[in-house]
Design a protein around this motif. Structure first.
Motif, PDB file in Angstrom:
ATOM      1  N   ILE A   1       0.795  -0.883   0.014  1.00  0.00           N
ATOM      2  CA  ILE A   1      -0.084   0.156  -0.232  1.00  0.00           C
ATOM      3  C   ILE A   1       1.058   1.236  -0.006  1.00  0.00           C
ATOM      4  O   ILE A   1       1.845   1.305   0.804  1.00  0.00           O
ATOM      5  CB  ILE A   1      -1.000   0.059   1.136  1.00  0.00           C
ATOM      6  CG1 ILE A   1      -1.799  -1.129   1.269  1.00  0.00           C
ATOM      7  CG2 ILE A   1      -1.819   1.321   1.166  1.00  0.00           C
ATOM      8  CD1 ILE A   1      -2.619  -1.388   2.554  1.00  0.00           C
ATOM      9  N   LYS A   2       0.631   2.011  -0.829  1.00  0.00           N
ATOM     10  CA  LYS A   2       1.381   3.408  -1.040  1.00  0.00           C
ATOM     11  C   LYS A   2       1.029   4.369   0.295  1.00  0.00           C
ATOM     12  O   LYS A   2      -0.059   4.607   0.592  1.00  0.00           O
ATOM     13  CB  LYS A   2       1.010   4.261  -2.456  1.00  0.00           C
ATOM     14  CG  LYS A   2       1.928   5.309  -2.578  1.00  0.00           C
ATOM     15  CD  LYS A   2       1.660   5.962  -3.889  1.00  0.00           C
ATOM     16  CE  LYS A   2       2.502   7.095  -4.044  1.00  0.00           C
ATOM     17  NZ  LYS A   2       2.027   7.957  -5.515  1.00  0.00           N
ATOM     18  N   PRO A   3       2.372   4.773   0.872  1.00  0.00           N
ATOM     19  CA  PRO A   3       2.149   5.831   1.961  1.00  0.00           C
ATOM     20  C   PRO A   3       1.579   6.983   1.672  1.00  0.00           C
ATOM     21  O   PRO A   3       1.396   7.274   0.478  1.00  0.00           O
ATOM     22  CB  PRO A   3       3.746   6.178   2.327  1.00  0.00           C
ATOM     23  CG  PRO A   3       4.318   4.715   2.298  1.00  0.00           C
ATOM     24  CD  PRO A   3       3.591   4.406   0.823  1.00  0.00           C
ATOM     25  N   MET A   4       0.827   7.367   2.724  1.00  0.00           N
ATOM     26  CA  MET A   4      -0.137   8.880   2.536  1.00  0.00           C
ATOM     27  C   MET A   4       0.077   9.666   3.550  1.00  0.00           C
ATOM     28  O   MET A   4      -0.319   9.007   4.799  1.00  0.00           O
ATOM     29  CB  MET A   4      -1.581   8.484   1.935  1.00  0.00           C
ATOM     30  CG  MET A   4      -2.404   9.487   1.682  1.00  0.00           C
ATOM     31  SD  MET A   4      -4.274   9.253   1.681  1.00  0.00           S
ATOM     32  CE  MET A   4      -4.075   8.136  -0.059  1.00  0.00           C
ATOM     33  N   GLU A   5       0.433  10.814   3.451  1.00  0.00           N
ATOM     34  CA  GLU A   5       0.527  11.719   4.513  1.00  0.00           C
ATOM     35  C   GLU A   5      -1.027  12.184   5.134  1.00  0.00           C
ATOM     36  O   GLU A   5      -2.013  12.346   4.025  1.00  0.00           O
ATOM     37  CB  GLU A   5       1.345  13.081   4.189  1.00  0.00           C
ATOM     38  CG  GLU A   5       2.868  12.748   4.249  1.00  0.00           C
ATOM     39  CD  GLU A   5       3.535  13.826   3.992  1.00  0.00           C
ATOM     40  OE1 GLU A   5       3.155  15.057   4.469  1.00  0.00           O
ATOM     41  OE2 GLU A   5       4.784  13.811   3.350  1.00  0.00           O
TER      42      GLU A   5
END
Length: 260
Positions: free
Chosen positions: A231-235
């Protein structure tokens, strides 16, 4: 329990990947790393987070309390090309005299501060390990996030259930017993409950010990999840950084502090 927690070699590689891709660039945005740098990880486990720092040919130290993880680190680094630049120490940080080690340009802790008792005392102690312009990096899950109790390492269906760790201790303990967790594991889960760290409390102990925040990021999707779950990191957007409430959906905090 997820396979990565049982397979320590896989866990080592995952730690190394995330530290190289996310932690080191984050640190470099505040402070350079070069051959004369001194680096310390507190709670280094098997040492996966240390490996990317060794690529800079600097002096790297790792302190680990648990003997079994310390022994794994020794095995993993036995034939490492940069082994001479690495010092591994099996000890409780509270039992180490800062004068017995060099002062450190960078101290980092990833998924560790939430396990340490007396956290305000701990931050006060860190000042004695830092150079005057040194920095400290923290990466940790706020206590109230979905798996802030680290229940993902349970050996039952409980490993899939979010938020039940925030229930009162007696109920939490009863659920762990009903789930068939071993007494030693339950003891460790309850210890995490005692030391779990909220964002507000983290900021409070930073202020108490006269540090300043150089950079801070709230992650809606933890960078750890890239290698774990693809899963792509997200701020987390600033508009959603609502005090106390955001602890429930912030899966990780990255923060760099330094002496005032």
């Amino acid at each position: 329990m997820q396979k990565r927690h049982a397979n320590r070699s896989q866990y080592f590689r995952e730690q190394s990947y995330t530290t190289k891709k996310y932690v080191i660039p984050y640190i470099l945005s505040i402070k350079d790393i070069h051959k004369t740098s001194t680096i310390l990880e507190i709670g280094c486990g098997e040492g996966g987070n240390l490996e990317p720092f060794l690529e800079y040919d600097c002096k790297v130290f790792g302190i680990e309390l648990l003997s079994n993880q310390f022994e794994c680190a020794q095995i993993f680094y036995k034939d490492h090309l940069k082994r001479d630049n690495l010092t591994l120490i099996n000890s409780d940080i509270y039992n180490i005299n800062p004068k017995d080690l060099p002062s450190f340009d960078i101290i980092f802790m990833k998924d560790v501060i939430e396990h340490i008792p007396n956290q305000s005392r701990f931050l006060a102690l860190l000042r004695d390990f830092l150079t005057q312009d040194g920095i400290v990096f923290f990466g940790f899950p706020p206590w109230s996030m979905p798996f802030g109790g680290h229940q993902q390492v349970c050996n039952s269906i409980l490993s899939k259930i979010p938020y039940f760790h925030i229930l009162p201790q007696t109920i939490y303990k009863q659920i762990l017993n009903l789930g068939g967790e071993e007494p030693l594991a339950i003891k460790e889960f309850l210890e995490v409950k005692e030391t779990g760290l909220s964002i507000l409390r983290f900021h409070k102990i930073i202020r108490e010990n006269n540090y300043k925040i150089n950079r801070e990021t709230y992650w809606f999707i933890n960078p750890n999840y890239e290698v774990k779950f693809k899963i792509k990191p997200m701020e987390l957007l600033k508009i959603f950084r609502i005090p106390w409430i955001c602890d429930f959906y912030t899966t990780a905090i990255y923060c760099i502090i330094s002496k005032k």
